[in-house]
Scaffold this motif. Structure first.
Motif, PDB file in Angstrom:
ATOM      1  N   GLY A   1       0.765  -1.135  -0.021  1.00  0.00           N
ATOM      2  CA  GLY A   1       0.131  -0.120   0.108  1.00  0.00           C
ATOM      3  C   GLY A   1       0.747   1.330  -0.079  1.00  0.00           C
ATOM      4  O   GLY A   1       0.087   2.241   0.169  1.00  0.00           O
ATOM      5  N   ALA A   2       1.975   1.193   0.012  1.00  0.00           N
ATOM      6  CA  ALA A   2       2.865   2.366  -0.254  1.00  0.00           C
ATOM      7  C   ALA A   2       2.982   2.929  -1.503  1.00  0.00           C
ATOM      8  O   ALA A   2       2.560   2.508  -2.584  1.00  0.00           O
ATOM      9  CB  ALA A   2       4.483   2.012   0.121  1.00  0.00           C
ATOM     10  N   ASP A   3       3.166   4.241  -1.583  1.00  0.00           N
ATOM     11  CA  ASP A   3       2.944   5.136  -2.796  1.00  0.00           C
ATOM     12  C   ASP A   3       4.414   5.446  -3.277  1.00  0.00           C
ATOM     13  O   ASP A   3       4.600   5.596  -4.580  1.00  0.00           O
ATOM     14  CB  ASP A   3       2.467   6.447  -2.426  1.00  0.00           C
ATOM     15  CG  ASP A   3       0.688   6.392  -2.092  1.00  0.00           C
ATOM     16  OD1 ASP A   3       0.117   5.958  -2.867  1.00  0.00           O
ATOM     17  OD2 ASP A   3       0.563   6.859  -0.775  1.00  0.00           O
ATOM     18  N   ALA A   4       5.400   5.318  -2.358  1.00  0.00           N
ATOM     19  CA  ALA A   4       6.871   5.601  -2.726  1.00  0.00           C
ATOM     20  C   ALA A   4       7.583   4.896  -1.528  1.00  0.00           C
ATOM     21  O   ALA A   4       7.074   4.500  -0.633  1.00  0.00           O
ATOM     22  CB  ALA A   4       7.061   6.957  -3.082  1.00  0.00           C
ATOM     23  N   VAL A   5       8.785   4.675  -2.100  1.00  0.00           N
ATOM     24  CA  VAL A   5      10.008   4.283  -0.963  1.00  0.00           C
ATOM     25  C   VAL A   5      10.641   4.990  -0.768  1.00  0.00           C
ATOM     26  O   VAL A   5      11.359   5.601  -1.677  1.00  0.00           O
ATOM     27  CB  VAL A   5      10.402   2.706  -1.620  1.00  0.00           C
ATOM     28  CG1 VAL A   5       9.189   1.719  -1.412  1.00  0.00           C
ATOM     29  CG2 VAL A   5      11.128   2.918  -2.946  1.00  0.00           C
ATOM     30  N   MET A   6      11.507   5.092   0.378  1.00  0.00           N
ATOM     31  CA  MET A   6      12.793   5.796   0.638  1.00  0.00           C
ATOM     32  C   MET A   6      13.831   4.806   0.917  1.00  0.00           C
ATOM     33  O   MET A   6      13.686   4.062   1.915  1.00  0.00           O
ATOM     34  CB  MET A   6      12.450   6.877   2.009  1.00  0.00           C
ATOM     35  CG  MET A   6      13.619   7.672   2.378  1.00  0.00           C
ATOM     36  SD  MET A   6      13.279   8.816   3.743  1.00  0.00           S
ATOM     37  CE  MET A   6      12.829  10.260   2.838  1.00  0.00           C
ATOM     38  N   LEU A   7      14.749   5.104   0.151  1.00  0.00           N
ATOM     39  CA  LEU A   7      16.047   3.929   0.136  1.00  0.00           C
ATOM     40  C   LEU A   7      16.950   4.551   0.655  1.00  0.00           C
ATOM     41  O   LEU A   7      17.720   5.490   0.711  1.00  0.00           O
ATOM     42  CB  LEU A   7      16.184   3.459  -1.178  1.00  0.00           C
ATOM     43  CG  LEU A   7      15.215   3.027  -2.147  1.00  0.00           C
ATOM     44  CD1 LEU A   7      15.590   2.484  -3.498  1.00  0.00           C
ATOM     45  CD2 LEU A   7      14.396   1.931  -1.257  1.00  0.00           C
ATOM     46  N   GLY A   8      17.753   3.574   1.498  1.00  0.00           N
ATOM     47  CA  GLY A   8      19.067   3.736   2.300  1.00  0.00           C
ATOM     48  C   GLY A   8      20.095   2.827   1.800  1.00  0.00           C
ATOM     49  O   GLY A   8      20.541   3.215   0.705  1.00  0.00           O
ATOM     50  N   ALA A   9      20.071   1.592   2.364  1.00  0.00           N
ATOM     51  CA  ALA A   9      21.096   0.656   1.748  1.00  0.00           C
ATOM     52  C   ALA A   9      21.128   0.697   0.473  1.00  0.00           C
ATOM     53  O   ALA A   9      22.280   0.259  -0.271  1.00  0.00           O
ATOM     54  CB  ALA A   9      21.083  -0.562   2.534  1.00  0.00           C
ATOM     55  N   ALA A  10      19.970   0.422  -0.082  1.00  0.00           N
ATOM     56  CA  ALA A  10      19.845  -0.013  -1.407  1.00  0.00           C
ATOM     57  C   ALA A  10      20.630   1.165  -2.463  1.00  0.00           C
ATOM     58  O   ALA A  10      20.992   0.789  -3.614  1.00  0.00           O
ATOM     59  CB  ALA A  10      18.317   0.069  -2.123  1.00  0.00           C
ATOM     60  N   LEU A  11      20.605   2.249  -1.974  1.00  0.00           N
ATOM     61  CA  LEU A  11      21.172   3.381  -3.017  1.00  0.00           C
ATOM     62  C   LEU A  11      22.583   3.700  -2.500  1.00  0.00           C
ATOM     63  O   LEU A  11      23.507   4.032  -3.003  1.00  0.00           O
ATOM     64  CB  LEU A  11      20.528   4.903  -2.770  1.00  0.00           C
ATOM     65  CG  LEU A  11      19.299   4.662  -3.250  1.00  0.00           C
ATOM     66  CD1 LEU A  11      18.384   6.068  -3.233  1.00  0.00           C
ATOM     67  CD2 LEU A  11      19.084   4.123  -4.927  1.00  0.00           C
ATOM     68  N   ALA A  12      22.955   3.031  -1.192  1.00  0.00           N
ATOM     69  CA  ALA A  12      24.418   3.136  -0.721  1.00  0.00           C
ATOM     70  C   ALA A  12      25.290   2.395  -1.220  1.00  0.00           C
ATOM     71  O   ALA A  12      26.611   2.547  -1.353  1.00  0.00           O
ATOM     72  CB  ALA A  12      24.283   2.836   0.913  1.00  0.00           C
ATOM     73  N   ARG A  13      24.561   1.290  -2.220  1.00  0.00           N
ATOM     74  CA  ARG A  13      25.709   0.458  -2.884  1.00  0.00           C
ATOM     75  C   ARG A  13      25.770   1.336  -4.284  1.00  0.00           C
ATOM     76  O   ARG A  13      26.764   0.480  -5.010  1.00  0.00           O
ATOM     77  CB  ARG A  13      24.630  -0.710  -3.155  1.00  0.00           C
ATOM     78  CG  ARG A  13      24.387  -1.698  -1.888  1.00  0.00           C
ATOM     79  CD  ARG A  13      24.005  -2.851  -2.333  1.00  0.00           C
ATOM     80  NE  ARG A  13      23.130  -3.433  -1.074  1.00  0.00           N
ATOM     81  CZ  ARG A  13      22.008  -3.729  -0.800  1.00  0.00           C
ATOM     82  NH1 ARG A  13      21.181  -3.190  -1.660  1.00  0.00           N
ATOM     83  NH2 ARG A  13      21.577  -4.069   0.288  1.00  0.00           N
ATOM     84  N   ALA A  14      25.540   2.483  -4.430  1.00  0.00           N
ATOM     85  CA  ALA A  14      25.981   3.104  -5.567  1.00  0.00           C
ATOM     86  C   ALA A  14      27.296   3.477  -5.768  1.00  0.00           C
ATOM     87  O   ALA A  14      27.857   3.545  -4.500  1.00  0.00           O
ATOM     88  CB  ALA A  14      25.073   4.249  -5.944  1.00  0.00           C
ATOM     89  N   GLU A  15      27.927   3.456  -6.927  1.00  0.00           N
ATOM     90  CA  GLU A  15      29.508   3.804  -6.952  1.00  0.00           C
ATOM     91  C   GLU A  15      29.544   5.206  -6.417  1.00  0.00           C
ATOM     92  O   GLU A  15      30.740   5.600  -5.815  1.00  0.00           O
ATOM     93  CB  GLU A  15      30.133   3.614  -8.393  1.00  0.00           C
ATOM     94  CG  GLU A  15      30.289   2.058  -8.725  1.00  0.00           C
ATOM     95  CD  GLU A  15      30.878   2.151 -10.086  1.00  0.00           C
ATOM     96  OE1 GLU A  15      31.117   3.291 -10.823  1.00  0.00           O
ATOM     97  OE2 GLU A  15      30.725   0.899 -10.488  1.00  0.00           O
ATOM     98  N   GLU A  16      28.638   6.142  -6.684  1.00  0.00           N
ATOM     99  CA  GLU A  16      28.725   7.652  -6.137  1.00  0.00           C
ATOM    100  C   GLU A  16      28.424   7.880  -4.800  1.00  0.00           C
ATOM    101  O   GLU A  16      28.524   8.736  -4.252  1.00  0.00           O
ATOM    102  CB  GLU A  16      27.705   8.326  -7.087  1.00  0.00           C
ATOM    103  CG  GLU A  16      27.900   8.257  -8.468  1.00  0.00           C
ATOM    104  CD  GLU A  16      27.242   7.303  -9.240  1.00  0.00           C
ATOM    105  OE1 GLU A  16      26.959   6.150  -8.662  1.00  0.00           O
ATOM    106  OE2 GLU A  16      27.066   7.184 -10.493  1.00  0.00           O
ATOM    107  N   ALA A  17      27.867   6.709  -3.983  1.00  0.00           N
ATOM    108  CA  ALA A  17      27.485   7.103  -2.836  1.00  0.00           C
ATOM    109  C   ALA A  17      28.495   7.377  -1.907  1.00  0.00           C
ATOM    110  O   ALA A  17      29.739   6.943  -1.682  1.00  0.00           O
ATOM    111  CB  ALA A  17      26.744   5.570  -2.380  1.00  0.00           C
TER     112      ALA A  17
END
Lengths: 383, 383, 383, 383
Positions: free
Chosen positions: C286-302
């Motif tokens: 039922g969420a409209d959106a998600v706020m990502l932590g770890a999932a984006l911390a895996r980016a090379e630019e993080a």
């Protein structure tokens, strides 16, 4: 709450519980352990402890069966195992204990193949006779087991050799075995004609146990044996969690007592009863006695020498068990009566049972079957 | 007890069970394994065992499909895999088997990238023709699979080459695929016009399976395939535990049989059926047959050489599977019929099925679908 | 079935489910991934993906917030983190990434003490201004976060610097904060007077979320943030499994929509949404959106350089989070849109969402909230 | 939903929950931690924190009991432990801390045998007197514990030495202990005649606790003590998950308050309360205070020097506990009040409790017993 579950639209199932899923709880009264009786009587035989030694070659030899008998239990010798296939089984037992696995896996095809070969030797009827005689001469209650498949062939030898209690034990034994090619054992007639009491199993569930009770058996083995060594769930998909199985069979005992006008058939938990806590819980679920494998294989005198296996590990085409390490803990007497220096439930089995009964306020095994129980999954790392 | 659950105030869900969650239990009757029939018939084809080889490159080559056919099963060749992309796939199979992972993790991006590259080679229609011919010439039942996406493009080649059974297999296949840009396959019309029986899936759940049955399919694949290799749950959040999925689809079969006035659509478990115990439980849940991946990838003759992977592991943008080690256990014949020296359910698959049916008292697969079942979570360390 | 449970005679509780406990299942229809829309609109802002970058220093810097904005998401900068405490936070980020633990334990008191020291530097208002300006100048939607404790002190600076969306984010934020010593933030008045839309949280549960919705917030953060790094359950005993939390808050959204005569408050899952599967399941709940932590911390630019932590890991007296390794997987763009060479759900997050929606037959996020769900505990070794 | 379960046809059980199974959740209100009171009053004694030091030799010495008292808690000295058996127990404590195990197993028979030997030394009444005097002279509240078995023999010495609170603590203590050979302690009469308040336990469950309350006890210990060290489940099959046990006893307190016309008996959680999260959850379940073992054994001043054990580990015939490593975290004051550099709930125990209460909106311990709770199995790897 009913324990029926809908797996999907096309299948219903029963929720079942293992001994690990349950625990007993004290209530308003406690009792002095010294006032607790753990004695058990089956047929004419009065035993000081409700403990049977499982007919597995790693557990029961003529010598350990005698020793267990002298200590108040009932040793059951497997009459289709190494002791009736080899004149000198000690050499074979040493060989099995010496097998080293190259793999990390518990299941090792080379060891399985070796067991298959060793158990391929023929059964020698004269050895059945001599092994039973050896136990008989020691003056303890004599019990030996055959599988249903071989009962026809060997039972006369067994009876003539003089057993007090006859055990028919297979992975699953039913009162109605159907075959198109061989004449199956008619359990009811067989038991009726026999002069000695018969313990039969394994069975799990109300209906199969009720049918076994109707054959005239003095006791029913609950479970499929060899809990610690068996891989029946993975190989055959067959599994019957013990807490539920015992409870179901205990209900059959109660209903059969009514139906038969008073015949009390003993319920003996057989399989996966590996610690003193498991013994306590089996009896709490309604068992009258327990048949121990791994728990006794840890005795210094055990033929397995720290290893444990069942005969199903050596099945010629569908092996479904492993030789597993159980270690050696203490002499059999200390294992049963302490004093213990172990905190894992592997020693002072009878003392622990006494204390569990005392802590929950019961003084006899029959009353203890009513003890309060909680369901609470076992949390390994909390112990 | 209903299996509906309230996740929270805004969402309801269904409790679902995996094969590991369930086990079968014996009842009042046992039977001689020799009296058990495990034969299975789909359309005009009578098979001695209810076993299909999964169309995965680690499992089925033309050679192993032929061998499985001769042993009484049905091999299905993936017509979009290495065998139709490469003239000499053996070199590619060797290369995949030789890939070494630098990381401890099962998921290795380098191996994934390599699989993506290898599976990027174009499908050559003439190879479809020649692979099918090779199997046909061996005289066994011929079955090949396409994904729904490529069925339009290649089915005529497949039919012309002469398959006996046409398999349309994707991770999820529905009877109603909607697209704004491409004209999707009209399954109902396609199957109606085809002369050969069609097996289609994966599907899970009563409703999607019912719709697939209405397309005229001869069989429905239950599950999303590649249980041992798939990461669909982690990547897409999609998962359908097999015990519940099979049971739901079996209910659809029953209701469709009524609705259609007698058309019996076969339910084939496909995904996560990795041991003999899993085969037993899949059939107990209501499946008519099982499609095996990992279980057959353990054959000495298996193209995967001890490794196992599905085509979804090579998806160009969203890979969702891994190359996993399954080991090599025995020749295919021994894997199916024993004698076994394994105790993990990886060998003598058919023998174990026979014994499970015999132990629970059933003599045909159809009757065996009624066997009693318990729910009891798998306790790894008890085996 | 109700989800109320009796813990004992004196306490009732609600059964709650984590994202790992659930999975989505396909139904009768499938769809072309290309026809799926994953766009999301909050207030006047139309976003191409329903993804917010969590205001954590390991995830969002001005540069990555800009980059995420350009890729169709919404980056939220923590205005109380390193970027507003240090002129040159890169040196600090390098230092944190370089900390080596001597122990095997994830929780290392030395690292915690170091984080506490580094985050002890004072917030510099002029840095708030310059960081926001930097993002603003890039032309993307600007969002920054403060905790409720510091909102009073800094919000004017934030507004003056020109944010588009104001985020008030704490571990737990309620609409009614009570204090005897300080004048707490009056959320309702604050939001009413502010010209920009406010997203506020974390909250979990129907009632607290409903009260936050009544403050006039444009969006509510569900969960307590930092799922991968948080130890709130062990330290405070506080935990709110996300599947149930989202579903409860979604129900509050529905009821508040009715109560308010049409105000739609966005539900944003924040905490423990670590893989593409978790994104899919959060939206399914039922969420409209998600706020990502770890999932984006895996980016090379993080900024975290393969490490991930939340500000609660640096709390001066009650730290309740760890710096955890998450690794580096791919550039942010590839992480979001693929092509992926990862099979663990860490790459092609948006592609996976599209495919999950397509496989279950949905074309918009709002419709997808109705997808069928099963409860089935995650079996790690099956993946 | 009722929590009664059918194990099988012959046995019913109650579903029980551990502290790990539950978590608390915030609601509509939050509060300033500074406004929270964690004070607790039992009989005439007002304590600043609801924390009792468990009478275990690894936790409480006269020195640490004094220190805990000065810090606002209540130290309870075991009057049957090393401090009353040895003139100089420090040497024995050093010896125990120095025991090295040869095995990887937590349970080591050699260490158990050593503990059995060390605890075999006789209790010296004059040491009871001197230890109590030492605490008394420090000016803190004095509490000492005896087991029911030894209360008769030593209580007069204890009273004469001047305890403020008398603790009768055994693994399981009932109000009705039955013995044929010895005259058991009549708890009701004993407590009635005593001038000091008595805390008694362990008990678990509504009925046994209700009976203990009727003896006139000021407080009841819930649980069987020594959660971290005990192996009672494995050895005796006895286990009482704490969340359910506390909740049941809290219900007994409520009903006894009514029955007695206003006597409020304190409920003290004793066993398995190992982290600040566990303290929070114990109080949330209805406890008035907690008795800590492992949690305080981690203090630099703790006599156990990083090790922890209970007296049941030294039982002469049925040992049922282990010496377990708990490590050393911080000085006792920091352990209780922070600042913490630990994220595992082992430090700033009182600060964490304050914050948990503040986050969920409560200002007193009594109100906090009403906090909302969810059931959600602990997922170790998510922390």
């Amino acid at each position: 709450m009913t324990n029926e579950i809908e797996i999907g639209r096309g299948k219903r199932a029963t929720q079942a519980y293992s001994l690990d899923d349950v625990a007993i709880v004290p209530n308003r009264r406690t009792r002095d352990p010294k006032d607790v009786s753990v004695s058990w009587q089956i047929d004419a035989f009065q035993l000081e402890t409700p403990i049977l030694g499982a007919p597995m070659d790693s557990v029961m030899s003529p010598a350990t069966a005698i020793q267990l008998g002298r200590l108040g239990g009932l040793g059951v010798l497997n009459l289709e195992g190494l002791w009736t296939r080899y004149e000198n089984p000690q050499a074979i037992l040493d060989e099995i204990a010496g097998l080293r696995s190259e793999s990390e896996r518990r299941s090792d095809p080379k060891i399985t193949a070796k067991l298959q070969k060793l158990y391929g030797a023929p059964i020698q009827p004269e050895l059945i006779t001599s092994r039973i005689s050896e136990i008989r001469e020691a003056g303890v209650v004599v019990a030996g087991s055959l599988t249903p498949q071989r009962t026809q062939e060997h039972y006369q030898t067994v009876i003539d050799a003089g057993v007090d209690i006859f055990v028919i034990r297979g992975t699953t034994v039913s009162a109605e075995h159907v075959s198109k090619t061989t004449e199956p054992l008619n359990l009811k007639q067989f038991i009726y004609e026999l002069d000695v009491p018969v313990i039969v199993g394994g069975a799990a569930g109300y209906t199969p146990a009720m049918h076994l009770m109707r054959t005239g058996a003095a006791g029913v083995l609950v479970g499929f044996g060899g809990g610690a060594t068996s891989t029946t769930r993975r190989t055959f998909g067959i599994h019957s969690p013990m807490a539920s199985a015992i409870s179901d069979v205990a209900a059959a005992r109660r209903d059969y007592l009514e139906e038969s006008g008073g015949r009390y058939v003993h319920v003996i938990a057989d399989g996966g009863v590996g610690s003193s806590g498991d013994i306590v819980k089996s009896l709490a679920m309604g068992a009258d006695a327990v048949m121990l494998g791994a728990a006794l294989a840890r005795a210094e005198e055990a033929p397995g020498q720290g290893w444990h296996w069942g005969i199903e590990a050596a099945h010629e085409t569908s092996p479904r068990g492993d030789r597993v390490p159980v270690g050696t803990v203490a002499p059999l007497e200390e294992l049963l009566f302490g004093p213990s220096h172990e905190t894992t439930g592997s020693s002072n089995l009878v003392g622990a049972l006494r204390r569990a009964m005392a802590t929950t306020g019961y003084s006899t095994l029959k009353e203890f079957q009513r003890v309060d129980v909680v369901v609470s999954p076992y949390e390994a790392d909390r112990f």
